[in-house]
Design an enzyme around this catalytic site. Structure first.
Site, mmCIF file in Angstrom:
data_model
loop_
_atom_site.group_PDB
_atom_site.id
_atom_site.type_symbol
_atom_site.label_atom_id
_atom_site.label_comp_id
_atom_site.label_asym_id
_atom_site.label_seq_id
_atom_site.Cartn_x
_atom_site.Cartn_y
_atom_site.Cartn_z
ATOM 1 N N ILE A 181 0.827 -1.209 0.000
ATOM 2 C CA ILE A 181 0.000 0.000 0.000
ATOM 3 C C ILE A 181 0.861 1.258 0.000
ATOM 4 O O ILE A 181 0.567 2.224 -0.717
ATOM 5 C CB ILE A 181 -0.982 -0.002 1.197
ATOM 6 C CG1 ILE A 181 -1.943 -1.194 1.080
ATOM 7 C CG2 ILE A 181 -1.774 1.307 1.244
ATOM 8 C CD1 ILE A 181 -2.762 -1.254 -0.203
ATOM 9 N N ASP A 219 11.175 2.282 5.812
ATOM 10 C CA ASP A 219 11.009 0.831 5.810
ATOM 11 C C ASP A 219 12.202 0.200 6.518
ATOM 12 O O ASP A 219 13.062 0.901 7.055
ATOM 13 C CB ASP A 219 10.848 0.289 4.388
ATOM 14 C CG ASP A 219 9.909 -0.917 4.355
ATOM 15 O OD1 ASP A 219 8.771 -0.763 3.874
ATOM 16 O OD2 ASP A 219 10.305 -1.991 4.821
ATOM 17 N N SER A 269 -3.700 3.786 6.918
ATOM 18 C CA SER A 269 -4.242 3.079 5.746
ATOM 19 C C SER A 269 -4.758 1.699 6.157
ATOM 20 O O SER A 269 -4.404 0.677 5.571
ATOM 21 C CB SER A 269 -3.166 2.942 4.668
ATOM 22 O OG SER A 269 -2.152 2.053 5.101
ATOM 23 N N SER A 305 -10.822 0.301 5.585
ATOM 24 C CA SER A 305 -10.198 -0.783 4.816
ATOM 25 C C SER A 305 -10.640 -0.698 3.366
ATOM 26 O O SER A 305 -11.586 0.027 3.021
ATOM 27 C CB SER A 305 -10.616 -2.143 5.389
ATOM 28 O OG SER A 305 -11.990 -2.380 5.109
ATOM 29 N N CYS A 306 -9.984 -1.469 2.512
ATOM 30 C CA CYS A 306 -10.363 -1.492 1.101
ATOM 31 C C CYS A 306 -11.795 -2.000 0.946
ATOM 32 O O CYS A 306 -12.559 -1.501 0.103
ATOM 33 C CB CYS A 306 -9.400 -2.366 0.303
ATOM 34 S SG CYS A 306 -9.153 -4.022 0.989
ATOM 35 N N HIS A 343 -12.136 -12.181 -1.466
ATOM 36 C CA HIS A 343 -10.982 -11.275 -1.395
ATOM 37 C C HIS A 343 -9.696 -11.943 -1.862
ATOM 38 O O HIS A 343 -9.373 -13.052 -1.445
ATOM 39 C CB HIS A 343 -10.824 -10.799 0.060
ATOM 40 C CG HIS A 343 -10.040 -9.553 0.226
ATOM 41 N ND1 HIS A 343 -8.702 -9.467 -0.075
ATOM 42 C CD2 HIS A 343 -10.410 -8.319 0.668
ATOM 43 C CE1 HIS A 343 -8.288 -8.230 0.181
ATOM 44 N NE2 HIS A 343 -9.298 -7.525 0.630
ATOM 45 N N THR A 387 -3.369 -11.581 0.402
ATOM 46 C CA THR A 387 -2.543 -10.405 0.688
ATOM 47 C C THR A 387 -1.246 -10.845 1.362
ATOM 48 O O THR A 387 -1.037 -12.020 1.662
ATOM 49 C CB THR A 387 -3.271 -9.406 1.610
ATOM 50 O OG1 THR A 387 -3.509 -10.025 2.879
ATOM 51 C CG2 THR A 387 -4.586 -8.955 0.993
ATOM 52 N N THR A 436 -13.759 -10.403 8.939
ATOM 53 C CA THR A 436 -13.530 -9.023 8.491
ATOM 54 C C THR A 436 -14.434 -8.084 9.278
ATOM 55 O O THR A 436 -15.589 -8.402 9.548
ATOM 56 C CB THR A 436 -13.790 -8.843 6.978
ATOM 57 O OG1 THR A 436 -13.662 -7.447 6.644
ATOM 58 C CG2 THR A 436 -15.185 -9.310 6.578
ATOM 59 N N ASN A 446 -8.490 -3.993 -4.609
ATOM 60 C CA ASN A 446 -8.224 -3.752 -3.201
ATOM 61 C C ASN A 446 -6.887 -3.068 -2.937
ATOM 62 O O ASN A 446 -6.649 -2.566 -1.844
ATOM 63 C CB ASN A 446 -8.302 -5.068 -2.397
ATOM 64 C CG ASN A 446 -7.569 -6.208 -3.057
ATOM 65 O OD1 ASN A 446 -8.092 -6.858 -3.965
ATOM 66 N ND2 ASN A 446 -6.350 -6.472 -2.610
#
Length: 383
Positions: free
Chosen positions: A42, A67, A163, A194-195, A223, A226, A255, A364
């Site tokens: 993301i 990161d 996010s 969320s998406c 979904h 991920t 979810t 997503n």
């Protein structure tokens, strides 16, 4: 120019204040400085959306990405090539902030310099003040609680966009649904939800706004897998099924997306819940909303309402598909929710007045990342 226009207005003192206010309002605002904490799926997609919307260095000036590594060459590689979304459309080079460094630690994208910063255990320790960062995109998935995300503020940032769904005293803002509730004086940390919530909430918003209403409903999202899932069967103490191989299984999962709709549309709070099936596709998901309407209507009428909304007040957020499409046809679609008219009309009970099923697709990754950018723009316009 202002001088000539001013000379013509100088004998009208009441007018000149209004004129100058309007003239100054036309001047382009300076870009706000942005830091991205977490440069994974993301984080990178949000950065790419900023570039693709031609905002980098203009409206949104990304000055730092955080990161586990500060190797800018690796970051550049990750951006240039993507297994789902293809090649990066922008110029990327790297350089060093200090000649003595072993690795390049600066990304240069379309001429804009972005420092690669080492991740810290707490957002409090991030160098936001040093880099003049005003807005932070919190996309690690680690600091979703209100008090932890607040660490970015302590580190010098002014605003934080999480996010992911957030916990604690954090406003959940969904673009096109309740983003106008953003209050610059109150909301320093907000969640972009969320998406799946970003796909479902527009559908519910249209149903409520147009008077169809919902007395109760169940949502299922089919979904894509991920990064939190496993390539092969592996340990997953909290979610045993979630530890099974992502690419060879359909995996039932929980979810909070349906319940979260109640956070941004209070009139449906407690009326919606749902579940997820993780399936062996790398991107694009689809929502199935089955609900009981509060008033008599028909699926044909609901279909008309969705199409009208997509052309008007939900334009750019809610789309409509009227063709025989499948999931891969929606890869890189920037909209939050694409209502499938055919799948909806073909799969309801004839003559039914209260009990309905609605189907809507979403990328997503890409659709959601574009909403993070839209929320940043919206907040910046109000601050």
């Amino acid at each position: 120019g202002i001088n000539a226009e001013y000379m013509g207005a100088r004998d009208r003192p009441v007018d000149i204040i209004d004129y100058l206010t309007a003239w100054l309002g036309k001047k382009k605002p300076r870009p706000v400085t942005v830091g991205i904490n977490g440069f994974g799926r993301i984080g990178r997609m949000v950065f790419q959306a900023i570039c693709d919307q031609d905002l980098l260095g203009k409206q949104l000036n990304v000055v730092a990405v955080v990161d586990m590594t500060t190797d800018a060459d690796y970051f550049a590689y990750q951006m240039k090539y993507d297994s789902v979304h293809g090649k990066f459309k922008h110029t990327v080079t790297t350089e060093k902030s200090d000649p003595s460094l072993a690795e390049n630690d600066i990304l240069v994208v379309n001429g804009n310099r972005i420092r690669c910063v080492q991740a810290t255990r707490s957002p409090v320790d991030l160098p936001w003040r040093k880099f003049g960062v005003e807005y932070v995109v919190e996309s690690t998935g680690l600091f979703t609680e209100a008090d932890k995300a607040q660490g970015h503020i302590q580190a010098g940032a002014k605003k934080v966009v999480i996010s992911a769904p957030a916990k604690g005293n954090v406003a959940t803002l969904v673009m096109g649904v309740n983003h106008e509730q953003y209050d610059t004086k109150v909301h320093n940390v907000v969640s972009n939800a969320s998406c799946t919530t970003n796909c479902l909430a527009p559908l519910v918003h249209v149903l409520m706004k147009e008077g169809v209403g919902i007395t109760k409903g169940l949502m299922t999202t089919i979904h894509s897998y991920t990064a939190t899932q496993k390539t092969v069967d592996g340990p997953s103490k909290k979610d045993w099924r979630g530890g099974r191989a992502a690419a060879t299984n359909i995996i039932p999962s929980t979810t909070g997306a349906a319940k979260a709709v109640g956070e941004c549309i209070p009139s449906v709070k407690g009326k919606l819940t749902g579940m997820s099936f993780r399936v062996p596709t790398p991107d694009v998901s689809v929502v199935d909303l089955t609900f009981t309407a509060a008033t008599d209507t028909s699926i044909q009428k609901i279909d008309e309402l969705m199409k009208k909304a997509s052309r008007t007040y939900m334009r750019g957020i809610l789309g409509v598909s009227t063709e025989e499409v499948v999931s891969s046809d929606f890869i890189h679609d920037p909209r939050s929710s694409i209502y499938d008219s055919l799948a909806t009309l073909q799969n309801n009970l004839p003559g039914e007045k209260r009990f309905f099923k609605i189907v809507s697709w979403y990328d997503n990754e890409w659709g959601y990342s574009n909403r993070v950018v839209d929320l940043l723009k919206h907040m910046a316009s109000k601050d």
